[in-house]
Motif scaffolding. Structure first.
Motif, PDB file in Angstrom:
ATOM      1  N   LYS A  59     -10.910   5.835   2.113  1.00 51.47           N
ATOM      2  CA  LYS A  59     -10.883   4.639   1.273  1.00 51.47           C
ATOM      3  C   LYS A  59      -9.447   4.365   0.833  1.00 51.47           C
ATOM      4  O   LYS A  59      -8.779   5.238   0.264  1.00 51.47           O
ATOM      5  N   ASP A  91      -8.548   1.305  -0.964  1.00 49.26           N
ATOM      6  CA  ASP A  91      -8.713   0.702  -2.285  1.00 49.26           C
ATOM      7  C   ASP A  91     -10.145   0.172  -2.360  1.00 49.26           C
ATOM      8  O   ASP A  91     -10.983   0.517  -1.518  1.00 49.26           O
ATOM      9  N   ASP A 149     -11.353  -2.546  -1.601  1.00 58.58           N
ATOM     10  CA  ASP A 149     -11.716  -3.506  -0.557  1.00 58.58           C
ATOM     11  C   ASP A 149     -11.532  -2.980   0.867  1.00 58.58           C
ATOM     12  O   ASP A 149     -12.182  -3.464   1.797  1.00 58.58           O
ATOM     13  N   ARG A 150     -10.645  -1.977   1.083  1.00 58.99           N
ATOM     14  CA  ARG A 150     -10.250  -1.607   2.448  1.00 58.99           C
ATOM     15  C   ARG A 150     -10.457  -0.121   2.717  1.00 58.99           C
ATOM     16  O   ARG A 150     -10.376   0.709   1.811  1.00 58.99           O
ATOM     17  N   GLU A 189      -6.685   0.628  12.607  1.00 58.88           N
ATOM     18  CA  GLU A 189      -7.179  -0.673  12.152  1.00 58.88           C
ATOM     19  C   GLU A 189      -7.796  -0.544  10.767  1.00 58.88           C
ATOM     20  O   GLU A 189      -8.551   0.381  10.472  1.00 58.88           O
ATOM     21  N   ILE A 190      -7.456  -1.499   9.910  1.00 57.70           N
ATOM     22  CA  ILE A 190      -7.993  -1.512   8.554  1.00 57.70           C
ATOM     23  C   ILE A 190      -9.313  -2.290   8.547  1.00 57.70           C
ATOM     24  O   ILE A 190      -9.391  -3.404   9.064  1.00 57.70           O
ATOM     25  N   HIS A 191     -10.331  -1.695   7.964  1.00 61.69           N
ATOM     26  CA  HIS A 191     -11.635  -2.336   7.832  1.00 61.69           C
ATOM     27  C   HIS A 191     -11.854  -2.739   6.375  1.00 61.69           C
ATOM     28  O   HIS A 191     -11.215  -2.203   5.464  1.00 61.69           O
ATOM     29  N   TYR A 192     -12.773  -3.657   6.163  1.00 65.31           N
ATOM     30  CA  TYR A 192     -13.027  -4.179   4.816  1.00 65.31           C
ATOM     31  C   TYR A 192     -14.477  -3.925   4.412  1.00 65.31           C
ATOM     32  O   TYR A 192     -15.395  -4.133   5.210  1.00 65.31           O
TER      33      TYR A 192
END
Length: 331
Positions: free
Chosen positions: A46, A48, A50-51, A61-64
């Motif tokens: 984790k 934050d 949101d991401r 790759e950043i996921h949301y």
């Protein structure tokens, strides 16, 4: 793509003597809960609120996170909040004659969070002046029309004084007020949280709720049968809102983790009042969780109140002293 979450009731599992369980002591009520989970999803980190990153991916790759718009999308969090509230109420209401249950309403369709906080501050100032010190637990309840009601439990260190509706309404000054005694109930936390989850049938119908998905209960209110849709009010609670507040002196339940065998020894003199086991899983078969919960009530042994059970004189004790006495009896 979202996975559908499935919740189903199952038979109470046979736990080994050494299985670790969580115990919560809240006044007369003891909760014992066992949880077991299996997760086949990839581990994440984790970043934050949101991401997040999937650690098994080399791409970086950043996921949301998929945040829902209402608490219905975070039902697990809402149920945990109700459970926490239930424990706090029970930890502070072992002497029902020292408590008052007050409902405060707005004549207007009030939804302003800041305004509610200011009105509550003014109300407490006036009531403290009239009746002296007390602790309180204040809970906001959304109505079908969108407005908020406030349900408040006042806890005194002595027998609760008589508080008339008229005096309370004058101190509140915003709408209808109802003052009730907290009597004939040895699990006030369960009663009140259930009350705040259920929705009158007419409100549910006006909101277009699919009533067929819910259980219906009937209550005799002043000689008239009124129907409620169990749990339907939960969809009205907005997400990410702290909907109950407490004064600083309010007691909190004590929590322990211990072997199942030791937990059962501690509740051997109490009555089992509720038992349920559920299994939570998703359609993608990536997650499975078992939750088994039992509630025991020390006040229901031989249909006597807990103060009768003890030889100690509890009539002059405050909440924290009586709470300590109960702990000494079950530890």
């Amino acid at each position: 793509m979202k996975s559908d979450i499935k919740i189903e009731s199952i038979k109470m599992p046979e736990l080994s003597r050494k299985s670790l369980v969580d115990m919560e002591i809240a006044g007369n009520i003891i909760k014992i809960q066992y949880q077991s989970s299996q997760c086949y999803r990839p581990k994440i980190k984790k970043l934050d609120s949101d991401r997040f990153l999937i650690l098994s991916e080399d791409s970086g790759e950043i996921h949301y996170f998929d945040h829902g718009d209402t608490r219905l999308d975070n039902i697990d969090g809402l149920l945990k909040t109700f459970s926490r509230l239930r424990g706090i109420i029970n930890a502070n209401t072992m002497h029902p004659n020292r408590c008052k249950w007050i409902t405060l309403t707005y004549s207007e369709n009030m939804r302003d969070d800041k305004r509610i906080r200011l009105d509550m501050k003014s109300f407490h100032r006036d009531i403290h002046h009239l009746y002296g010190d007390y602790e309180y637990i204040a809970i906001r309840e959304p109505q079908g029309r969108g407005a908020w009601h406030i349900h408040m439990i006042m806890v005194f260190t002595r027998a609760a004084p008589y508080i008339s509706n008229d005096v309370c309404a004058s101190a509140w000054g915003q709408g209808f007020v109802k003052v009730k005694k907290c009597e004939n109930c040895d699990n006030l936390g369960a009663y009140l949280t259930s009350y705040m989850c259920d929705l009158p049938m007419e409100d549910a119908q006006n909101l277009g709720i699919d009533i067929a998905k819910y259980d219906i209960k009937e209550c005799d209110i002043k000689g008239k049968i009124k129907r409620f849709v169990k749990g339907a009010r939960m969809i009205l609670y907005p997400k990410s809102m702290n909907y109950f507040t407490c004064s600083k002196g309010v007691l909190r339940p004590e929590k322990f983790r211990l072997p199942y065998e030791d937990a059962m020894k501690k509740v051997s003199d109490a009555t089992l009042t509720f038992s349920r086991s559920i299994q939570i899983s998703d359609s993608g078969e990536t997650f499975k969780k078992l939750i088994s919960t039992q509630y025991y009530n020390f006040a229901r042994k031989n249909n006597q109140q807990i103060s009768v059970k003890f030889s100690d004189d509890t009539s002059s004790m405050d909440g924290s002293q009586l709470y300590s006495l109960i702990h000494s009896k079950i530890k």
